[in-house]
Scaffold this motif. Structure first.
Motif, short mmCIF file in Angstrom:
data_model
loop_
_atom_site.label_atom_id
_atom_site.label_comp_id
_atom_site.label_asym_id
_atom_site.label_seq_id
_atom_site.Cartn_x
_atom_site.Cartn_y
_atom_site.Cartn_z
N GLN A 193 43.02 37.95 35.83
CA GLN A 193 42.06 36.92 36.27
C GLN A 193 41.00 37.45 37.23
N GLY A 194 41.27 38.64 37.80
CA GLY A 194 40.28 39.22 38.73
C GLY A 194 40.81 39.42 40.14
N LYS A 195 42.14 39.38 40.30
CA LYS A 195 42.73 39.57 41.65
C LYS A 195 42.30 40.88 42.28
N THR A 196 42.47 41.96 41.51
CA THR A 196 42.20 43.28 42.07
C THR A 196 40.72 43.43 42.42
N THR A 197 39.87 42.95 41.54
CA THR A 197 38.43 43.02 41.80
C THR A 197 38.10 42.28 43.10
N ILE A 198 38.67 41.10 43.27
CA ILE A 198 38.39 40.31 44.46
C ILE A 198 38.99 40.97 45.70
N ALA A 199 40.22 41.47 45.58
CA ALA A 199 40.87 42.09 46.73
C ALA A 199 40.06 43.29 47.23
N ILE A 200 39.55 44.09 46.30
CA ILE A 200 38.76 45.28 46.67
C ILE A 200 37.47 44.85 47.38
N ASN A 201 36.80 43.86 46.85
CA ASN A 201 35.53 43.44 47.45
C ASN A 201 35.74 42.73 48.78
N LEU A 202 36.87 42.07 48.89
CA LEU A 202 37.23 41.43 50.16
C LEU A 202 37.43 42.51 51.23
N ALA A 203 38.15 43.55 50.87
CA ALA A 203 38.40 44.65 51.82
C ALA A 203 37.06 45.28 52.22
N THR A 204 36.20 45.48 51.24
CA THR A 204 34.90 46.12 51.51
C THR A 204 34.06 45.25 52.44
N GLY A 205 34.03 43.95 52.16
CA GLY A 205 33.23 43.05 52.99
C GLY A 205 33.80 42.91 54.39
N LEU A 206 35.11 42.81 54.50
CA LEU A 206 35.72 42.65 55.82
C LEU A 206 35.59 43.94 56.63
#
Ligand SMILES: Nc1ncnc2c1ncn2[C@@H]1O[C@H](COP(=O)(O)OP(=O)(O)OP(=O)(O)O)[C@@H](O)[C@H]1O
Ligand SMILES: [Mg+2]
Length: 434
Positions: A193-206
């Motif tokens: 569903q896109g968990k990994t994509t979102i988790a990576i971008n969340l880490a990058t943004g935070l």
């Protein structure tokens, strides 16, 4: 320096060899082969020069070990410790070893073989003469741990006489007492569903808000792919992060892999079997421990409501729920909300993300909300830039800042850290290393 390594199931042979070569020997119990040769190889953290494999190892185990060890230590000398048997010739044909040694060989013959192989390694430039000298000050340890990388703060005390310290280009910024830390699990009832994509971008943004104070745990224990998506080559993984030795905070830190965008990754297990070794309790404890050091801990999970995901949810402050616009996965997410609420496991902050939205899906966001029985917080459009960024090994929000999916990912970051810039693209390396 322990130039000799023994992997054996015979305690008797180990005792004998230790009596012969003393401090120069490190031992890994052959019982660890239950978890595979890769696991055993991953435990070797020094730079052994000669490995003795056996006795009481099967052909498959020995071959697997030789393959796994030579990938990591291409200059290693290899001795198979095996009794003279009729199939030994086949072993010698198939396995890339340098010598065979009988476990019953005399002490003299054993030492002579070790010396001969050492001489050969030195003569062929595969080892230096100093590698084989005895250094009695170092106590033998069954499982060695590499000298940890030292924080820059500590590196300044390094004197000319002291050990050479590899200076990392990053620091673990100290977390001031009283700073609230947040842990965010990214979950989905179904896969892809896109968990990994979102988790990576969340880490990058935070990481833009808290450079080098963000850690991303790949808790997709069997098929985690974060390091692949980020083009990282981890030396250690979650298996090391939950090992007993990682009770020591410095050892735990060495289990992390740094990303140049200013965050750390706990890589997934190197194989599904090793992933099985990480218990749900250990995962929960890891999240708690990392929260003591990092401002943000992000946990990417396996699809569904398995035990690990439930434990992760118990240990976080926020959950990002991800679904695409498919009716089955939206229904599954509704069921998940109901289940978590019943179990009392719904984290304090819930963020509902509908990913890969597409006008051609036949559903509107209103329809989606009706199926979910909950409002949608962020909708991330379908975009080819997502796959491109993943293939490039670069987080989307830094790869294509103007892409609509990247902007939507930033709005997930903003929900967790309102102080984050909706467009920022600063260099976190510069921010971290004043
Ligand atoms: N918004 C998007 N637009 C286009 N493609 C996307 C989008 N989000 C994710 N993808 C693609 O969908 C695929 C699955 O994404 P991802 O690996 O992030 O999902 P996942 O939930 O982590 O999967 P798994 O359950 O297998 O771990 C990937 O190829 C990814 O590039
Ligand atoms: Mg994934």
């Amino acid at each position: 320096m322990t130039p000799l390594l023994l992997v054996s199931r015979s305690a008797e042979y180990e005792t004998r060899l230790r009596a012969l070569v003393g401090e120069r020997l490190a031992v890994i119990d052959g019982e660890f082969l239950t978890f595979g040769s890769q696991f055993v190889a991953s435990r070797v953290t020094g730079e052994p020069r000669i490995a003795l494999l056996g006795p009481v190892l099967s052909y498959e185990e020995t071959k697997g070990l030789v393959d796994a060890l030579t990938v990591r230590h291409p200059n290693l000398g290899l001795i198979v410790v095996q009794e003279q048997r009729s199939d030994l010739e086949d072993w010698a044909d198939d396995i890339d070893m340098h010598a065979v040694l009988s476990p019953d060989a005399s002490d003299r013959a054993t030492l002579a073989l070790l010396d001969r192989l050492a001489d050969w390694l030195i003569a062929n430039g595969r080892a230096g003469a100093r590698d084989f000298t005895v250094q009695p000050a170092i106590a033998p340890v069954p499982l060695e741990i590499d000298p940890p990388l030292v924080d820059l703060a500590d590196a300044s005390v390094d004197s000319a006489a002291g050990p050479v310290v590899a200076e990392p280009g990053w620091v673990f910024p100290p977390l001031e007492a009283g700073t609230p830390t947040e842990a965010i699990a990214v979950v989905a009832p179904k896969g892809g569903q896109g968990k990994t994509t979102i988790a990576i971008n969340l880490a990058t943004g935070l990481a833009e808000v808290a450079p080098n104070s963000v850690v991303l745990i790949d808790a997709d224990l069997q098929f985690g792919d974060i390091t692949i998506a980020l083009a990282l080559t981890p030396e250690r993984t979650i298996v090391d992060a939950v090992a007993e030795a990682a009770d020591d905070e410095i050892v735990l830190k060495t289990a992390l892999t740094h990303h140049s965008d200013g965050f750390f990754v706990v890589a997934s297990a190197p194989s599904p079997e090793l992933g099985d070794l990480v218990s749900p309790v250990a995962l929960g404890r890891l999240i708690d421990r990392l929260r003591a050091t990092f401002r943000y801990v992000i946990v990417d999970t396996t699809p569904g409501m398995g035990e690990h995901s439930l434990v992760a949810l118990e240990h976080v402050t926020d959950a990002v729920f991800v679904s695409n616009m498919g009716v089955p996965s939206l229904r599954a997410m509704r069921t998940e909300f109901e289940l978590l609420t019943t179990l009392g496991l719904m984290p304090g902050n819930r963020h509902v993300v509908v990913n890969q939205t597409d006008k051609l899906s036949g559903l509107t966001i209103k329809d989606v909300e009706n199926i979910l029985g909950a409002p949608v917080d962020v909708d991330v459009p379908k975009s080819s830039a997502v796959l491109l960024s993943s293939n490039r090994g670069v987080p989307l929000i830094h790869d294509d800042v103007r892409d609509p999916a990247a902007k939507a990912m930033r709005s997930i970051v903003l929900r967790i850290a309102p102080e984050a810039s909706p467009t920022a693209n600063q260099d976190p390396e510069k921010a971290a290393i004043e």
